[in-house]
Write an enzyme that holds these catalytic residues in place. Structure first.
Site, PDB file in Angstrom:
ATOM      1  N   GLY A  10       0.860  -1.195   0.000  1.00 52.00           N
ATOM      2  CA  GLY A  10       0.000   0.000   0.000  1.00 52.00           C
ATOM      3  C   GLY A  10       0.890   1.236   0.000  1.00 52.00           C
ATOM      4  O   GLY A  10       0.559   2.272   0.567  1.00 52.00           O
ATOM      5  N   GLY A  13       0.141   5.199  -1.207  1.00 55.00           N
ATOM      6  CA  GLY A  13      -0.881   6.016  -0.552  1.00 55.00           C
ATOM      7  C   GLY A  13      -0.299   7.180   0.226  1.00 55.00           C
ATOM      8  O   GLY A  13       0.899   7.464   0.148  1.00 55.00           O
ATOM      9  N   GLN A  14      -1.186   7.828   0.994  1.00 58.10           N
ATOM     10  CA  GLN A  14      -0.790   9.046   1.716  1.00 58.10           C
ATOM     11  C   GLN A  14       0.377   8.770   2.662  1.00 58.10           C
ATOM     12  O   GLN A  14       1.352   9.528   2.699  1.00 58.10           O
ATOM     13  CB  GLN A  14      -1.976   9.602   2.521  1.00 58.10           C
ATOM     14  CG  GLN A  14      -1.682  10.977   3.108  1.00 58.10           C
ATOM     15  CD  GLN A  14      -2.677  11.424   4.171  1.00 58.10           C
ATOM     16  OE1 GLN A  14      -3.561  10.674   4.594  1.00 58.10           O
ATOM     17  NE2 GLN A  14      -2.556  12.669   4.599  1.00 58.10           N
ATOM     18  N   ASP A  36       2.373  -1.961  -4.404  1.00 57.01           N
ATOM     19  CA  ASP A  36       0.997  -1.454  -4.457  1.00 57.01           C
ATOM     20  C   ASP A  36       0.324  -2.060  -5.684  1.00 57.01           C
ATOM     21  O   ASP A  36       0.971  -2.788  -6.456  1.00 57.01           O
ATOM     22  CB  ASP A  36       1.005   0.091  -4.517  1.00 57.01           C
ATOM     23  CG  ASP A  36      -0.276   0.708  -3.967  1.00 57.01           C
ATOM     24  OD1 ASP A  36      -1.361   0.417  -4.517  1.00 57.01           O
ATOM     25  OD2 ASP A  36      -0.210   1.474  -2.994  1.00 57.01           O
ATOM     26  N   ASP A  51      -1.149  -7.175  -5.216  1.00 55.12           N
ATOM     27  CA  ASP A  51      -2.447  -7.124  -4.543  1.00 55.12           C
ATOM     28  C   ASP A  51      -2.265  -7.940  -3.267  1.00 55.12           C
ATOM     29  O   ASP A  51      -1.959  -9.137  -3.332  1.00 55.12           O
ATOM     30  CB  ASP A  51      -3.518  -7.759  -5.452  1.00 55.12           C
ATOM     31  CG  ASP A  51      -4.882  -7.751  -4.795  1.00 55.12           C
ATOM     32  OD1 ASP A  51      -4.967  -7.552  -3.567  1.00 55.12           O
ATOM     33  OD2 ASP A  51      -5.876  -7.961  -5.520  1.00 55.12           O
ATOM     34  N   TYR A 141     -15.414   0.725   8.499  1.00 57.32           N
ATOM     35  CA  TYR A 141     -13.966   0.925   8.673  1.00 57.32           C
ATOM     36  C   TYR A 141     -13.570   0.683  10.136  1.00 57.32           C
ATOM     37  O   TYR A 141     -12.633  -0.061  10.433  1.00 57.32           O
ATOM     38  CB  TYR A 141     -13.648   2.353   8.239  1.00 57.32           C
ATOM     39  CG  TYR A 141     -12.224   2.810   8.414  1.00 57.32           C
ATOM     40  CD1 TYR A 141     -11.179   2.210   7.719  1.00 57.32           C
ATOM     41  CD2 TYR A 141     -11.930   3.893   9.248  1.00 57.32           C
ATOM     42  CE1 TYR A 141      -9.880   2.671   7.855  1.00 57.32           C
ATOM     43  CE2 TYR A 141     -10.638   4.371   9.381  1.00 57.32           C
ATOM     44  CZ  TYR A 141      -9.619   3.754   8.693  1.00 57.32           C
ATOM     45  OH  TYR A 141      -8.331   4.225   8.824  1.00 57.32           O
ATOM     46  N   LYS A 145     -11.208  -2.173  11.773  1.00 53.60           N
ATOM     47  CA  LYS A 145      -9.986  -1.831  12.520  1.00 53.60           C
ATOM     48  C   LYS A 145     -10.022  -2.453  13.920  1.00 53.60           C
ATOM     49  O   LYS A 145      -9.004  -2.949  14.411  1.00 53.60           O
ATOM     50  CB  LYS A 145      -9.815  -0.309  12.619  1.00 53.60           C
ATOM     51  CG  LYS A 145      -9.402   0.354  11.312  1.00 53.60           C
ATOM     52  CD  LYS A 145      -8.000  -0.050  10.890  1.00 53.60           C
ATOM     53  CE  LYS A 145      -7.547   0.638   9.621  1.00 53.60           C
ATOM     54  NZ  LYS A 145      -6.293   0.094   9.093  1.00 53.60           N
TER      55      LYS A 145
HETATM   56  P1  NAD Z   1      -4.356   5.461   1.221  1.00 54.23           P
HETATM   57  O1  NAD Z   1      -5.750   5.161   0.816  1.00 54.23           O
HETATM   58  O2  NAD Z   1      -3.781   6.798   0.917  1.00 54.23           O
HETATM   59  O3  NAD Z   1      -3.368   4.357   0.625  1.00 54.23           O
HETATM   60  C1  NAD Z   1      -3.669   3.010   0.612  1.00 54.23           C
HETATM   61  C2  NAD Z   1      -2.870   2.365  -0.500  1.00 54.23           C
HETATM   62  O4  NAD Z   1      -3.217   0.972  -0.517  1.00 54.23           O
HETATM   63  C3  NAD Z   1      -3.207   2.912  -1.897  1.00 54.23           C
HETATM   64  O5  NAD Z   1      -2.043   3.293  -2.568  1.00 54.23           O
HETATM   65  C4  NAD Z   1      -3.893   1.755  -2.597  1.00 54.23           C
HETATM   66  O6  NAD Z   1      -3.610   1.677  -3.987  1.00 54.23           O
HETATM   67  C5  NAD Z   1      -3.282   0.571  -1.864  1.00 54.23           C
HETATM   68  N1  NAD Z   1      -4.113  -0.631  -1.959  1.00 54.23           N
HETATM   69  C6  NAD Z   1      -5.461  -0.733  -1.947  1.00 54.23           C
HETATM   70  N2  NAD Z   1      -5.844  -2.001  -2.099  1.00 54.23           N
HETATM   71  C7  NAD Z   1      -4.711  -2.738  -2.207  1.00 54.23           C
HETATM   72  C8  NAD Z   1      -4.455  -4.112  -2.386  1.00 54.23           C
HETATM   73  N3  NAD Z   1      -5.447  -4.992  -2.506  1.00 54.23           N
HETATM   74  N4  NAD Z   1      -3.164  -4.525  -2.433  1.00 54.23           N
HETATM   75  C9  NAD Z   1      -2.138  -3.637  -2.337  1.00 54.23           C
HETATM   76  N5  NAD Z   1      -2.332  -2.319  -2.179  1.00 54.23           N
HETATM   77  C10 NAD Z   1      -3.602  -1.874  -2.117  1.00 54.23           C
HETATM   78  O7  NAD Z   1      -4.270   5.153   2.787  1.00 54.23           O
HETATM   79  P2  NAD Z   1      -3.281   5.824   3.868  1.00 54.23           P
HETATM   80  O8  NAD Z   1      -3.886   7.082   4.324  1.00 54.23           O
HETATM   81  O9  NAD Z   1      -1.891   5.807   3.376  1.00 54.23           O
HETATM   82  O10 NAD Z   1      -3.473   4.782   5.069  1.00 54.23           O
HETATM   83  C11 NAD Z   1      -2.641   3.671   5.240  1.00 54.23           C
HETATM   84  C12 NAD Z   1      -3.101   2.919   6.474  1.00 54.23           C
HETATM   85  O11 NAD Z   1      -3.123   3.796   7.602  1.00 54.23           O
HETATM   86  C13 NAD Z   1      -4.517   2.327   6.366  1.00 54.23           C
HETATM   87  O12 NAD Z   1      -4.573   1.120   7.066  1.00 54.23           O
HETATM   88  C14 NAD Z   1      -5.358   3.351   7.098  1.00 54.23           C
HETATM   89  O13 NAD Z   1      -6.512   2.778   7.635  1.00 54.23           O
HETATM   90  C15 NAD Z   1      -4.412   3.787   8.192  1.00 54.23           C
HETATM   91  N6  NAD Z   1      -4.761   5.105   8.715  1.00 54.23           N
HETATM   92  C16 NAD Z   1      -4.601   6.215   7.948  1.00 54.23           C
HETATM   93  C17 NAD Z   1      -4.959   7.446   8.475  1.00 54.23           C
HETATM   94  C18 NAD Z   1      -4.812   8.702   7.667  1.00 54.23           C
HETATM   95  O14 NAD Z   1      -5.257   9.764   8.123  1.00 54.23           O
HETATM   96  N7  NAD Z   1      -4.164   8.647   6.497  1.00 54.23           N
HETATM   97  C19 NAD Z   1      -5.493   7.539   9.763  1.00 54.23           C
HETATM   98  C20 NAD Z   1      -5.686   6.376  10.490  1.00 54.23           C
HETATM   99  C21 NAD Z   1      -5.280   5.154   9.975  1.00 54.23           C
HETATM  100  C1  AKB Z   2     -10.142   8.445   7.956  1.00 50.30           C
HETATM  101  O1  AKB Z   2     -10.632   9.580   8.060  1.00 50.30           O
HETATM  102  O2  AKB Z   2     -10.764   7.452   7.541  1.00 50.30           O
HETATM  103  C2  AKB Z   2      -8.719   8.237   8.418  1.00 50.30           C
HETATM  104  C3  AKB Z   2      -8.695   7.772   9.829  1.00 50.30           C
HETATM  105  C4  AKB Z   2      -8.780   8.743  10.932  1.00 50.30           C
HETATM  106  O3  AKB Z   2      -8.612   6.596  10.063  1.00 50.30           O
HETATM  107  N1  AKB Z   2      -8.012   9.451   8.232  1.00 50.30           N
END
Ligand code: NAD
Ligand code: AKB
Length: 310
Positions: A10, A13-14, A36, A51, A141, A145
């Site tokens: 992944g 992503g962000q 990814d 995947d 979600y 989690k």
């Molecule tokens: P994001 O959506 O920006 O990135 C997720 C990445 O996963 C994407 O690049 C997507 O292409 C990839 N992906 C999706 N399905 C896939 C698959 N089947 N196989 C491989 N890759 C796949 O998410 P993020 O913000 O980077 O978050 C990453 C983790 O952190 C997640 O578990 C999210 O729940 C957790 N999280 C994020 C935040 C936040 O604010 N960003 C807050 C709390 C928790």
């Molecule tokens: C969302 O808004 O879904 C995420 C999180 C707080 O898990 N940024």
């Protein structure tokens, strides 16, 4: 030379884009593999299309690079998950099982998997939400989690899997775009403030949520993964706190830099999600166990975001 090789799943992503950069600085270019769903033409380092639901290919990549640690970031976030509940449950749970099983089988040594403030629900105390409290999430979600947290602890207790986790608040950074969450407004607002001097927020003006600057989220992640195993006393997931603000408060902070900036409010379905989450978080366990302390508050983050986005 590092004895660790890291696989980030992944990674586009962000969080993944920034985390990969940091881990490459620490462990070396050749010891971090980003993976990814999509093929990339010009990846920044070693990159594999993967995947996470394809267990066979994941195992093949682990073997190909002698991977020792997996950071599993692939998930559907809160807003997207409400639109695609079955797909979200499938990805968020099966992806985690695939990685936990690889650790259980001894193919990898350590797992990082992020949880979220979404594990809390409307019956949780909202202010200074404790580590241990009522947890009745009412979003797909959040449910996935919370289930994931229980499985992480289970795999640790039953199979001695070294899995580590943080309940991230909403994350804000300038290098990468957020991917379908309820807290995404707090990133979009900076881009719109600079581009159009105005922003229409999908949450109401007084919706306080826990948030964190990406610098702090990466610092927490790397500190937790570096901590001696005996210090990591919580194997479900740690509360961590950075800052807490409402859309009005972030807008007021932006106005100090861009006086003509205006904000309007048009709450949509994400308001219900936000209303079920904490307003602020008690992170005393993370502080006690592995020395967690954030560097950024709202004012400092706003300075940094606007300076870099300009
Ligand atoms: P994001 O959506 O920006 O990135 C997720 C990445 O996963 C994407 O690049 C997507 O292409 C990839 N992906 C999706 N399905 C896939 C698959 N089947 N196989 C491989 N890759 C796949 O998410 P993020 O913000 O980077 O978050 C990453 C983790 O952190 C997640 O578990 C999210 O729940 C957790 N999280 C994020 C935040 C936040 O604010 N960003 C807050 C709390 C928790
Ligand atoms: C969302 O808004 O879904 C995420 C999180 C707080 O898990 N940024």
């Amino acid at each position: 030379m590092s004895s660790e090789t890291i696989l980030i799943i992944g990674a586009n992503g962000q969080i993944g884009l920034e985390l990969a950069e940091n881990l490459r600085t620490i462990y070396g270019e050749n010891n971090v593999v980003s993976a990814d769903l999509k093929d990339l033409n010009n990846p920044h380092g070693i990159y594999e299309r993967l995947d996470v639901l394809d267990k066979e290919r994941m195992y093949a990549i682990i073997k190909k690079y002698n991977v020792t640690q997996v950071y599993l970031l692939a998930a559907l976030l809160s807003a997207t998950a409400e639109q695609k509940p079955k797909a979200a449950w499938n990805l968020n749970m099966e992806g985690l099982f695939n990685v936990l099983d690889a650790a259980k089988e001894g193919i990898i040594k350590k797992v990082y998997w992020p949880s979220s403030i979404a594990v809390f629900g409307p019956t949780t105390p909202r202010v200074n939400t404790p580590q241990y409290t009522v947890m009745e999430p009412n979003t797909i979600y959040g449910i996935s989690k919370l289930a994931g947290e229980r499985f992480c602890e289970y795999y640790f207790q039953k199979y001695n899997v070294d899995v580590r986790s943080i309940r991230y608040p909403g994350l804000i950074g300038w290098k990468s775009a957020p991917g379908g969450g309820t807290t995404d407004y707090a990133v979009h607002i900076y881009h719109e403030a600079l581009k159009n001097k105005t922003y229409e927020c999908f949450l109401s003006e007084q919706t306080a949520l826990p948030m964190m600057y990406m610098h702090d989220a990466l610092k927490a992640t790397i500190s937790l993964m570096d901590a001696p195993a005996e210090n990591v006393k919580i194997r479900s997931s740690y509360n961590i706190s950075g800052m807490s603000f409402t859309p009005k408060q972030i807008a007021d902070e932006i106005k100090k830099h861009i006086p003509e900036f205006t904000i309007s409010y048009k709450p949509d379905f994400r308001q219900t999600i936000a209303d079920s989450w904490p307003a602020s978080i008690d992170d005393s366990y993370a502080n006690k166990d592995w020395g967690w302390k954030p560097d950024f508050d709202l004012a400092k983050m706003t300075d940094d975001m606007l300076m870099n986005l300009k």
